[in-house]
Design a protein around this motif. Structure first.
Motif, PDB file in Angstrom:
ATOM      1  N   GLU A 155      10.519  -6.688   5.334  1.00 37.64           N
ATOM      2  CA  GLU A 155      10.574  -7.903   6.302  1.00 37.64           C
ATOM      3  C   GLU A 155       9.292  -8.393   6.346  1.00 37.64           C
ATOM      4  O   GLU A 155       8.635  -9.612   6.068  1.00 37.64           O
ATOM      5  CB  GLU A 155      11.025  -8.153   8.085  1.00 37.64           C
ATOM      6  CG  GLU A 155      12.620  -7.384   7.673  1.00 37.64           C
ATOM      7  CD  GLU A 155      13.760  -8.875   7.713  1.00 37.64           C
ATOM      8  OE1 GLU A 155      12.991 -10.007   7.596  1.00 37.64           O
ATOM      9  OE2 GLU A 155      14.091  -9.058   6.999  1.00 37.64           O
ATOM     10  N   CYS A 156       8.217  -7.587   7.377  1.00 37.61           N
ATOM     11  CA  CYS A 156       6.480  -7.884   6.770  1.00 37.61           C
ATOM     12  C   CYS A 156       5.753  -7.099   6.392  1.00 37.61           C
ATOM     13  O   CYS A 156       4.626  -7.667   5.537  1.00 37.61           O
ATOM     14  CB  CYS A 156       5.793  -7.570   8.200  1.00 37.61           C
ATOM     15  SG  CYS A 156       6.280  -6.247   8.857  1.00 37.61           S
ATOM     16  N   GLY A 157       6.682  -6.379   5.098  1.00 39.16           N
ATOM     17  CA  GLY A 157       5.766  -5.473   4.546  1.00 39.16           C
ATOM     18  C   GLY A 157       4.707  -4.202   4.525  1.00 39.16           C
ATOM     19  O   GLY A 157       4.206  -3.665   3.216  1.00 39.16           O
ATOM     20  N   THR A 158       4.837  -4.069   5.674  1.00 34.22           N
ATOM     21  CA  THR A 158       3.642  -2.622   6.493  1.00 34.22           C
ATOM     22  C   THR A 158       4.651  -1.511   5.926  1.00 34.22           C
ATOM     23  O   THR A 158       5.972  -1.683   5.830  1.00 34.22           O
ATOM     24  CB  THR A 158       4.708  -2.972   7.994  1.00 34.22           C
ATOM     25  OG1 THR A 158       4.166  -3.706   8.529  1.00 34.22           O
ATOM     26  CG2 THR A 158       3.323  -1.387   8.414  1.00 34.22           C
ATOM     27  N   ARG A 159       3.709  -0.962   5.352  1.00 32.96           N
ATOM     28  CA  ARG A 159       3.517   0.450   4.628  1.00 32.96           C
ATOM     29  C   ARG A 159       4.130   1.628   5.273  1.00 32.96           C
ATOM     30  O   ARG A 159       2.900   1.538   6.747  1.00 32.96           O
ATOM     31  CB  ARG A 159       2.144   0.276   4.075  1.00 32.96           C
ATOM     32  CG  ARG A 159       2.340  -0.107   2.529  1.00 32.96           C
ATOM     33  CD  ARG A 159       1.128   0.126   1.010  1.00 32.96           C
ATOM     34  NE  ARG A 159       1.140   1.681   0.993  1.00 32.96           N
ATOM     35  CZ  ARG A 159      -0.115   2.375   0.782  1.00 32.96           C
ATOM     36  NH1 ARG A 159      -1.042   2.060   1.235  1.00 32.96           N
ATOM     37  NH2 ARG A 159       0.277   3.687   0.462  1.00 32.96           N
ATOM     38  N   CYS A 189       1.256  -4.321 -10.601  1.00 38.95           N
ATOM     39  CA  CYS A 189       0.329  -4.419 -10.123  1.00 38.95           C
ATOM     40  C   CYS A 189      -0.621  -3.586  -9.603  1.00 38.95           C
ATOM     41  O   CYS A 189      -1.366  -4.019  -8.977  1.00 38.95           O
ATOM     42  CB  CYS A 189       0.609  -5.301  -8.719  1.00 38.95           C
ATOM     43  SG  CYS A 189       1.673  -4.850  -7.362  1.00 38.95           S
ATOM     44  N   HIS A 190      -0.165  -2.048  -9.821  1.00 38.15           N
ATOM     45  CA  HIS A 190      -0.481  -1.525  -9.988  1.00 38.15           C
ATOM     46  C   HIS A 190      -1.227  -0.784  -8.072  1.00 38.15           C
ATOM     47  O   HIS A 190      -1.860   0.260  -7.994  1.00 38.15           O
ATOM     48  CB  HIS A 190      -2.352  -1.141 -10.375  1.00 38.15           C
ATOM     49  CG  HIS A 190      -2.462  -1.670 -11.899  1.00 38.15           C
ATOM     50  ND1 HIS A 190      -1.659  -1.196 -12.701  1.00 38.15           N
ATOM     51  CD2 HIS A 190      -2.733  -2.901 -12.307  1.00 38.15           C
ATOM     52  CE1 HIS A 190      -1.816  -1.691 -14.032  1.00 38.15           C
ATOM     53  NE2 HIS A 190      -2.038  -2.953 -14.179  1.00 38.15           N
ATOM     54  N   ALA A 191      -0.553  -1.416  -7.410  1.00 36.92           N
ATOM     55  CA  ALA A 191      -0.585  -0.681  -6.174  1.00 36.92           C
ATOM     56  C   ALA A 191       0.476   0.743  -5.736  1.00 36.92           C
ATOM     57  O   ALA A 191       0.902   1.034  -6.907  1.00 36.92           O
ATOM     58  CB  ALA A 191       0.296  -1.572  -5.492  1.00 36.92           C
ATOM     59  N   GLU A 199      11.543   0.303  -5.818  1.00 36.73           N
ATOM     60  CA  GLU A 199      10.828  -0.744  -6.407  1.00 36.73           C
ATOM     61  C   GLU A 199       9.425  -0.504  -5.179  1.00 36.73           C
ATOM     62  O   GLU A 199       8.867   0.110  -3.860  1.00 36.73           O
ATOM     63  CB  GLU A 199      11.007  -2.557  -5.100  1.00 36.73           C
ATOM     64  CG  GLU A 199      11.419  -2.288  -4.127  1.00 36.73           C
ATOM     65  CD  GLU A 199      12.013  -3.162  -4.065  1.00 36.73           C
ATOM     66  OE1 GLU A 199      11.233  -3.914  -2.321  1.00 36.73           O
ATOM     67  OE2 GLU A 199      13.419  -3.764  -4.009  1.00 36.73           O
ATOM     68  N   CYS A 200       8.278  -1.585  -5.893  1.00 36.89           N
ATOM     69  CA  CYS A 200       7.113  -1.630  -5.502  1.00 36.89           C
ATOM     70  C   CYS A 200       6.547  -1.874  -3.785  1.00 36.89           C
ATOM     71  O   CYS A 200       7.386  -3.346  -3.843  1.00 36.89           O
ATOM     72  CB  CYS A 200       5.819  -2.487  -6.561  1.00 36.89           C
ATOM     73  SG  CYS A 200       4.343  -1.860  -5.764  1.00 36.89           S
ATOM     74  N   PRO A 201       5.622  -1.457  -3.350  1.00 31.76           N
ATOM     75  CA  PRO A 201       5.824  -2.197  -1.585  1.00 31.76           C
ATOM     76  C   PRO A 201       4.843  -3.375  -1.558  1.00 31.76           C
ATOM     77  O   PRO A 201       5.141  -4.319  -0.553  1.00 31.76           O
ATOM     78  CB  PRO A 201       5.376  -0.895  -1.108  1.00 31.76           C
ATOM     79  CG  PRO A 201       4.948  -0.118  -2.900  1.00 31.76           C
ATOM     80  CD  PRO A 201       5.108  -0.820  -2.970  1.00 31.76           C
ATOM     81  N   ALA A 202       4.279  -3.368  -3.200  1.00 29.60           N
ATOM     82  CA  ALA A 202       3.501  -4.364  -2.772  1.00 29.60           C
ATOM     83  C   ALA A 202       3.867  -5.731  -3.656  1.00 29.60           C
ATOM     84  O   ALA A 202       3.657  -6.960  -2.702  1.00 29.60           O
ATOM     85  CB  ALA A 202       1.394  -3.898  -3.375  1.00 29.60           C
ATOM     86  N   LEU A 207      11.371  -1.009  -9.709  1.00 31.26           N
ATOM     87  CA  LEU A 207      10.887   0.858 -10.908  1.00 31.26           C
ATOM     88  C   LEU A 207      12.089   1.345 -10.557  1.00 31.26           C
ATOM     89  O   LEU A 207      12.955   1.723  -9.592  1.00 31.26           O
ATOM     90  CB  LEU A 207       9.395   0.991 -10.050  1.00 31.26           C
ATOM     91  CG  LEU A 207       8.728   0.035  -9.624  1.00 31.26           C
ATOM     92  CD1 LEU A 207       7.736   0.968  -8.364  1.00 31.26           C
ATOM     93  CD2 LEU A 207       8.107  -0.416 -10.500  1.00 31.26           C
ATOM     94  N   CYS A 208      12.187   2.452 -11.322  1.00 31.39           N
ATOM     95  CA  CYS A 208      12.573   3.633 -12.034  1.00 31.39           C
ATOM     96  C   CYS A 208      11.980   4.452 -10.526  1.00 31.39           C
ATOM     97  O   CYS A 208      10.968   5.300 -10.522  1.00 31.39           O
ATOM     98  CB  CYS A 208      12.918   4.385 -12.910  1.00 31.39           C
ATOM     99  SG  CYS A 208      13.461   4.960 -13.630  1.00 31.39           S
ATOM    100  N   PRO A 209      12.846   5.283  -9.525  1.00 33.56           N
ATOM    101  CA  PRO A 209      12.888   6.046  -9.029  1.00 33.56           C
ATOM    102  C   PRO A 209      13.183   7.466  -9.249  1.00 33.56           C
ATOM    103  O   PRO A 209      11.907   8.437  -8.797  1.00 33.56           O
ATOM    104  CB  PRO A 209      13.804   5.767  -7.947  1.00 33.56           C
ATOM    105  CG  PRO A 209      14.517   5.817  -8.862  1.00 33.56           C
ATOM    106  CD  PRO A 209      15.161   4.409  -9.537  1.00 33.56           C
ATOM    107  N   GLY A 210      13.418   7.428 -10.313  1.00 36.11           N
ATOM    108  CA  GLY A 210      14.006   8.958 -11.357  1.00 36.11           C
ATOM    109  C   GLY A 210      11.529   8.988 -12.038  1.00 36.11           C
ATOM    110  O   GLY A 210      10.785  10.130 -11.538  1.00 36.11           O
ATOM    111  N   CYS A 211      10.850   7.578 -12.342  1.00 33.63           N
ATOM    112  CA  CYS A 211       9.035   8.235 -13.576  1.00 33.63           C
ATOM    113  C   CYS A 211       8.699   6.800 -12.694  1.00 33.63           C
ATOM    114  O   CYS A 211       7.958   6.991 -12.901  1.00 33.63           O
ATOM    115  CB  CYS A 211      10.003   8.362 -15.053  1.00 33.63           C
ATOM    116  SG  CYS A 211      10.955   6.188 -15.441  1.00 33.63           S
TER     117      CYS A 211
END
Length: 268
Positions: A155-159, A189-191, A199-202, A207-211
């Motif tokens: 919802e808000c992107g908080t890590r 985005c290199h986060a 998936e990228c949180p930024a 993304l592949c969760p394996g690699c």
């Protein structure tokens, strides 16, 4: 025993200043309580090797232990956060810029009052959905439900640390409470991303969760490592099968031809 390298005046905690561990020769960083390579105890202010039984650094005189002003827990001088109450200690004076240690009330260099902030942490919530018990955490910023393994609020992107659920700063790659490491980088985005994240949180790219490689939203296999990919519910992030018409985790319903929307890959 002490090393022979003097740190530069006004050195910032977290910078190496060309210090090396006297036990193994690895580079050490000011502010670190131990050598990451061999585990030798270090003075966080000057980087000298110290015995665990020593109360004061033999070189710079820093007291090597202090009491957390929030809960009274005894901590090492290099602690950045109290693991008991979540209080985050200021490591640099906002007035004169000098490094700080041991959570002082006032800067020992200029006398400026020092404020230590409490870091928010998500609380846990368990909910039974049909025959399964689903464990969530509640985002302390917006109150949304988050799967603990997700690592961020949809919802808000908080890590959020996937292990201890502490709110993480955007630049943090290691959780200061439990030392969970976000060692990979998003190819878009290199986060910093944690191993296993779908998936990228930024930027939100799949993304592949394996690699950690980039994958398409409807890919069945990762082209980089060959991992089989399945789909996640767009409401809660839980894993679903293409034949599901209802999420087994949160109960959300969707059309079989449109599962989920949008599709996000994860390990099968």
């Amino acid at each position: 025993m002490t090393d022979s390298v003097e740190p530069e005046a006004g050195s910032v905690p977290g910078q190496s200043c060309d210090l090396t561990c006297v036990s193994c020769g690895a580079r050490v960083y000011l502010g670190d309580p131990i050598c990451a390579s061999c585990g030798r105890s270090l003075c966080p202010r000057c980087g000298v090797s110290v015995d665990e039984s020593v109360e004061r650094c033999p070189r710079c005189g820093l007291e090597l232990a202090f009491v957390c002003p929030g809960c009274g827990m005894e901590l090492f001088a290099g602690a950045e956060i109290c693991p008991d109450c979540g209080l985050v200690f200021a490591r640099r004076c906002s007035a004169c810029g000098e490094p700080l240690f041991c959570a002082p009330d006032r800067c020992p260099h200029c006398g400026q009052a020092v404020t230590h902030h409490k870091r928010a942490s998500a609380r846990s919530l368990s909910q039974r959905v049909e025959t399964s018990l689903v464990r969530w955490v509640i985002c302390p910023i917006c109150g949304a439900r988050v799967l603990p393994s997700k690592g961020f609020c949809l919802e808000c992107g908080t890590r959020l640390c996937p292990r201890c659920h502490l709110v993480l700063l955007p630049e943090e790659s290691v959780c200061p409470r439990c030392e969970f490491e976000w060692g990979a980088a998003c190819p878009f985005c290199h986060a910093a991303i944690a191993p296993g994240m779908p998936e990228c949180p930024a930027c939100g790219r799949p993304l592949c969760p394996g690699c950690g490689a980039a994958v398409g939203e409807n890919d069945a296999l990762c082209s980089a490592c060959g991992a089989e990919l399945t789909l996640l519910c767009s409401e809660c992030g839980g894993e679903v099968r293409p034949s599901d018409s209802r999420c087994p985790h949160c109960g959300a319903t969707f059309d079989a031809a449109d599962i989920p929307h949008p599709a996000v890959p994860s390990l099968g």
